[in-house]
Design a protein around this motif. Structure first.
Motif, short mmCIF file in Angstrom:
data_model
loop_
_atom_site.label_atom_id
_atom_site.label_comp_id
_atom_site.label_asym_id
_atom_site.label_seq_id
_atom_site.Cartn_x
_atom_site.Cartn_y
_atom_site.Cartn_z
N LEU A 1 12.36 2.49 17.48
CA LEU A 1 11.31 3.05 16.65
C LEU A 1 10.30 1.95 16.30
N ILE A 2 9.02 2.29 16.34
CA ILE A 2 7.96 1.37 15.93
C ILE A 2 7.22 2.02 14.76
N LEU A 3 7.24 1.35 13.62
CA LEU A 3 6.54 1.84 12.43
C LEU A 3 5.11 1.35 12.44
N CYS A 4 4.19 2.25 12.19
CA CYS A 4 2.76 1.91 12.08
C CYS A 4 2.25 2.58 10.81
N GLY A 5 2.50 1.95 9.67
CA GLY A 5 2.14 2.56 8.39
C GLY A 5 0.68 2.37 8.06
N ASP A 6 0.41 1.50 7.13
CA ASP A 6 -0.95 1.30 6.64
C ASP A 6 -1.86 0.56 7.60
N LEU A 7 -1.37 0.14 8.70
CA LEU A 7 -2.18 -0.67 9.62
C LEU A 7 -3.35 0.12 10.22
N LEU A 8 -3.28 1.41 10.18
CA LEU A 8 -4.32 2.21 10.83
C LEU A 8 -5.68 2.14 10.13
N TYR A 9 -5.74 1.58 8.94
CA TYR A 9 -7.02 1.41 8.23
C TYR A 9 -8.02 0.68 9.13
N HIS A 10 -7.58 -0.42 9.73
CA HIS A 10 -8.47 -1.20 10.58
C HIS A 10 -8.78 -0.50 11.90
N TRP B 1 0.84 -1.20 0.00
CA TRP B 1 0.00 0.00 0.00
C TRP B 1 0.87 1.25 0.00
N ALA B 2 0.28 2.37 -0.32
CA ALA B 2 1.01 3.64 -0.43
C ALA B 2 1.65 4.05 0.90
N GLY B 3 1.04 3.72 2.01
CA GLY B 3 1.57 4.12 3.31
C GLY B 3 2.97 3.58 3.56
N ALA B 4 3.25 2.36 3.10
CA ALA B 4 4.59 1.79 3.27
C ALA B 4 5.61 2.61 2.49
N CYS C 1 3.53 -5.21 8.95
CA CYS C 1 4.35 -4.67 7.84
C CYS C 1 3.80 -4.94 6.45
N GLY C 2 2.76 -5.73 6.30
CA GLY C 2 2.23 -6.03 4.97
C GLY C 2 3.23 -6.83 4.16
N THR C 3 3.66 -6.31 3.03
CA THR C 3 4.67 -7.00 2.21
C THR C 3 6.09 -6.66 2.64
N GLY C 4 6.24 -5.71 3.58
CA GLY C 4 7.54 -5.43 4.18
C GLY C 4 8.33 -4.28 3.59
N LEU C 5 7.75 -3.50 2.70
CA LEU C 5 8.52 -2.47 1.99
C LEU C 5 9.32 -1.55 2.92
N ALA C 6 8.66 -0.90 3.87
CA ALA C 6 9.35 0.08 4.73
C ALA C 6 10.43 -0.60 5.57
N GLY C 7 10.09 -1.70 6.21
CA GLY C 7 11.06 -2.40 7.06
C GLY C 7 12.24 -2.94 6.28
N ILE C 8 11.98 -3.51 5.11
CA ILE C 8 13.06 -4.03 4.28
C ILE C 8 13.98 -2.90 3.82
N ALA C 9 13.40 -1.79 3.40
CA ALA C 9 14.23 -0.65 2.98
C ALA C 9 15.13 -0.18 4.12
N LEU C 10 14.59 -0.14 5.34
CA LEU C 10 15.41 0.29 6.49
C LEU C 10 16.46 -0.75 6.83
N ALA C 11 16.16 -2.04 6.67
CA ALA C 11 17.17 -3.08 6.91
C ALA C 11 18.28 -2.99 5.87
N VAL C 12 17.93 -2.81 4.61
CA VAL C 12 18.93 -2.67 3.56
C VAL C 12 19.80 -1.44 3.82
#
Length: 151
Positions: free
Chosen positions: A116-125, A24-27, A50-61
């Protein structure tokens, strides 16, 4: 490209009954935020739901120690995306993938202090009224862990 690196992702099975199967766009926006405001030094980060992991993977890389968590049904997609982007000697940071459902007791991998705790697109629910109590319980567990109190 995100945080100076090419990130390759695949989405999960669209037959899943949750929203974690799609990037999703939020990631993307979370990752873009850290391009504009880079983190100093290596950080320990939790990418919650994390959904598909985009934000977390980018930060790990980019060199951070990241725990990516989502519901068990999403884990095969997340693991495949982590493997695709964090291979052997090329990896600067690290990524751990953990199954977790909001409101449940924290697994050992989440019982550590995060910078840090990322809370991206999860707020939809949360904003739709679904899972609000479960989400708040999870935040309380994470906060209590950080403050040394028992959940």
């Amino acid at each position: 490209r995100l945080l100076g690196h090419t990130i390759a992702l695949s989405d999960g099975e669209c037959a899943l009954s949750n929203t974690g199967w799609k990037t999703w766009a939020g990631a993307w926006l979370v990752g873009s935020y850290f391009e504009r405001r880079p983190l100093d030094g290596r950080r320990r980060i939790l990418d919650l739901s994390c959904g598909t992991g985009l934000a977390g993977i980018a930060l790990a890389v980019a060199g951070h120690e990241v725990v990516l968590c989502d519901m068990a049904v999403c884990l095969p997609t997340i693991r495949a995306n982590v493997e695709r982007n964090l291979r052997g000697d090329d990896a600067q940071g690290s990524a751990t993938v953990v199954g977790y459902s909001w409101g449940m007791p924290l697994p050992p991998e989440l019982r550590i202090d995060f910078d840090l705790i990322l809370c991206g697109d999860l707020l939809y629910h949360v904003w739709s009224g679904r899972l609000l109590n479960e989400f708040l319980t999870t935040l309380q567990y994470l906060h209590n862990r950080r403050s040394g109190r028992r959940p």
